[in-house]
Design a protein around this motif. Structure first.
Motif, PDB file in Angstrom:
ATOM      1  N   LEU A   2       0.889  -1.180   0.089  1.00 47.76           N
ATOM      2  CA  LEU A   2       0.030  -0.106   0.027  1.00 47.76           C
ATOM      3  C   LEU A   2       0.765   1.204   0.072  1.00 47.76           C
ATOM      4  N   THR A   3       1.900   1.304   0.741  1.00 42.51           N
ATOM      5  CA  THR A   3       2.816   2.261   1.042  1.00 42.51           C
ATOM      6  C   THR A   3       3.463   2.528  -0.422  1.00 42.51           C
ATOM      7  N   LYS A   4       3.876   1.826  -1.347  1.00 45.39           N
ATOM      8  CA  LYS A   4       4.350   2.159  -2.599  1.00 45.39           C
ATOM      9  C   LYS A   4       3.192   2.337  -3.559  1.00 45.39           C
ATOM     10  N   THR A   5       2.367   1.662  -3.481  1.00 42.90           N
ATOM     11  CA  THR A   5       1.164   2.075  -4.421  1.00 42.90           C
ATOM     12  C   THR A   5       0.798   3.343  -4.313  1.00 42.90           C
ATOM     13  N   LEU A   6       0.368   3.954  -3.003  1.00 45.18           N
ATOM     14  CA  LEU A   6      -0.159   5.282  -2.708  1.00 45.18           C
ATOM     15  C   LEU A   6       1.230   6.404  -3.181  1.00 45.18           C
ATOM     16  N   ALA A   7       2.274   5.865  -2.933  1.00 48.79           N
ATOM     17  CA  ALA A   7       3.299   6.868  -3.322  1.00 48.79           C
ATOM     18  C   ALA A   7       3.316   6.997  -4.849  1.00 48.79           C
ATOM     19  N   LEU A   8       2.953   6.137  -5.576  1.00 48.49           N
ATOM     20  CA  LEU A   8       2.905   6.446  -7.233  1.00 48.49           C
ATOM     21  C   LEU A   8       1.777   6.971  -7.426  1.00 48.49           C
ATOM     22  N   GLU A   9       0.530   6.669  -6.774  1.00 49.11           N
ATOM     23  CA  GLU A   9      -0.630   7.269  -7.057  1.00 49.11           C
ATOM     24  C   GLU A   9      -0.605   8.812  -6.741  1.00 49.11           C
ATOM     25  N   TRP A  10      -0.156   9.015  -5.684  1.00 43.23           N
ATOM     26  CA  TRP A  10      -0.365  10.437  -5.121  1.00 43.23           C
ATOM     27  C   TRP A  10       1.004  11.502  -5.330  1.00 43.23           C
ATOM     28  N   GLY A  11       2.156  10.780  -5.630  1.00 40.58           N
ATOM     29  CA  GLY A  11       3.179  11.484  -6.067  1.00 40.58           C
ATOM     30  C   GLY A  11       3.032  12.671  -6.769  1.00 40.58           C
ATOM     31  N   ARG A  12       2.371  12.752  -7.864  1.00 48.97           N
ATOM     32  CA  ARG A  12       2.426  13.728  -8.826  1.00 48.97           C
ATOM     33  C   ARG A  12       1.601  14.985  -7.883  1.00 48.97           C
ATOM     34  N   TYR A  13       0.925  14.739  -6.844  1.00 49.62           N
ATOM     35  CA  TYR A  13       0.257  15.837  -6.298  1.00 49.62           C
ATOM     36  C   TYR A  13       1.175  16.154  -5.004  1.00 49.62           C
ATOM     37  N   GLY A  14       2.590  15.756  -5.101  1.00 48.84           N
ATOM     38  CA  GLY A  14       3.299  16.228  -4.115  1.00 48.84           C
ATOM     39  C   GLY A  14       3.283  15.372  -2.650  1.00 48.84           C
ATOM     40  N   VAL A  15       2.713  14.246  -2.477  1.00 51.28           N
ATOM     41  CA  VAL A  15       2.363  13.518  -1.699  1.00 51.28           C
ATOM     42  C   VAL A  15       3.642  12.550  -1.586  1.00 51.28           C
ATOM     43  N   ARG A  16       4.413  12.483  -0.565  1.00 48.96           N
ATOM     44  CA  ARG A  16       5.370  11.278  -0.164  1.00 48.96           C
ATOM     45  C   ARG A  16       4.872  10.301   0.586  1.00 48.96           C
ATOM     46  N   VAL A  17       4.884   9.008   0.475  1.00 50.85           N
ATOM     47  CA  VAL A  17       4.543   7.963   0.990  1.00 50.85           C
ATOM     48  C   VAL A  17       5.504   6.778   1.363  1.00 50.85           C
ATOM     49  N   ASN A  18       6.137   6.796   2.591  1.00 44.90           N
ATOM     50  CA  ASN A  18       7.001   5.860   3.031  1.00 44.90           C
ATOM     51  C   ASN A  18       6.638   4.869   4.248  1.00 44.90           C
ATOM     52  N   ALA A  19       7.360   3.995   4.539  1.00 44.27           N
ATOM     53  CA  ALA A  19       7.210   3.321   5.647  1.00 44.27           C
ATOM     54  C   ALA A  19       8.632   2.991   6.570  1.00 44.27           C
ATOM     55  N   VAL A  20       8.139   2.761   7.730  1.00 42.62           N
ATOM     56  CA  VAL A  20       9.561   2.292   8.500  1.00 42.62           C
ATOM     57  C   VAL A  20       9.014   0.950   9.086  1.00 42.62           C
ATOM     58  N   ALA A  21      10.090  -0.107   9.047  1.00 41.75           N
ATOM     59  CA  ALA A  21       9.934  -1.501   9.299  1.00 41.75           C
ATOM     60  C   ALA A  21      11.060  -1.713  10.601  1.00 41.75           C
ATOM     61  N   PRO A  22      10.520  -1.375  11.753  1.00 36.08           N
ATOM     62  CA  PRO A  22      11.441  -1.580  12.940  1.00 36.08           C
ATOM     63  C   PRO A  22      11.824  -3.197  13.216  1.00 36.08           C
TER      64      PRO A  22
ATOM     65  N   ALA B 128      14.131  14.461   3.565  1.00 39.01           N
ATOM     66  CA  ALA B 128      13.629  13.256   2.791  1.00 39.01           C
ATOM     67  C   ALA B 128      12.687  13.600   1.522  1.00 39.01           C
ATOM     68  N   ALA B 129      12.893  14.943   1.047  1.00 40.38           N
ATOM     69  CA  ALA B 129      12.037  15.363   0.050  1.00 40.38           C
ATOM     70  C   ALA B 129      12.003  14.522  -1.083  1.00 40.38           C
ATOM     71  N   PHE B 130      13.291  13.863  -1.539  1.00 44.03           N
ATOM     72  CA  PHE B 130      13.272  12.975  -2.636  1.00 44.03           C
ATOM     73  C   PHE B 130      12.998  11.634  -2.229  1.00 44.03           C
ATOM     74  N   ILE B 131      12.535  11.375  -1.182  1.00 44.95           N
ATOM     75  CA  ILE B 131      12.333   9.804  -0.696  1.00 44.95           C
ATOM     76  C   ILE B 131      10.730   9.508  -0.576  1.00 44.95           C
ATOM     77  N   SER B 132      10.466   8.607  -1.652  1.00 43.78           N
ATOM     78  CA  SER B 132       9.124   8.323  -1.617  1.00 43.78           C
ATOM     79  C   SER B 132       9.056   6.602  -2.017  1.00 43.78           C
ATOM     80  N   ALA B 133       8.075   5.968  -1.598  1.00 44.75           N
ATOM     81  CA  ALA B 133       8.009   4.676  -1.952  1.00 44.75           C
ATOM     82  C   ALA B 133       9.062   3.853  -1.394  1.00 44.75           C
TER      83      ALA B 133
END
Length: 117
Positions: A44-64, A99-104
């Motif tokens: 979902l993180t990767k999918t939303l990053a692709l879908e919403w990236g063109r609107y300036g939204v970055r979506v990432n995840a942290v796996a502790p 992290a401005a250029f980090i997404s997905a």
């Protein structure tokens, strides 16, 4: 998530989301249900990053990996002190302009645990 996107991110011209999953990359013995759910959030993180990236939204995840919780009560205090705050620091970084250029991306915060586990 679509409603939040429409109201908070699309009209504002962007933003950042960080999902928290788990270190499930080498399997999750006896916890298949949670491993499958966390893998779904990773996708979902990767999918939303692709879908919403063109609107300036970055979506990432942290796996502790191992985190400071009541499950660590039997461990030595020095170990607990070393890991305290590490996950929060990673989340703050991913939400920051640094992290401005980090997404997905899924950032593993596990001191290499996912490599040798």
């Amino acid at each position: 998530s679509q409603e939040v996107f429409q109201q908070a991110f699309k009209e504002a011209g962007g933003g950042a989301i960080v999902n928290v999953i788990a270190n499930m990359f080498n399997g999750f013995p006896l916890m298949a249900h949670t491993g499958a759910a966390r893998a779904g959030v990773d996708n979902l993180t990767k999918t939303l990053a692709l879908e919403w990236g063109r609107y300036g939204v970055r979506v990432n995840a942290v796996a502790p990996g191992t985190i400071d919780s009541s499950g660590l009560d039997n461990y030595v205090p020095e170990f607990r002190k070393r890991i305290r705050g590490r996950v929060a620091a990673a989340i703050v970084f991913l939400l920051s302009p640094a992290a401005a250029f980090i997404s997905a991306a899924t950032l593993r915060v596990d001191a290499g645990e996912s490599v040798y586990a």
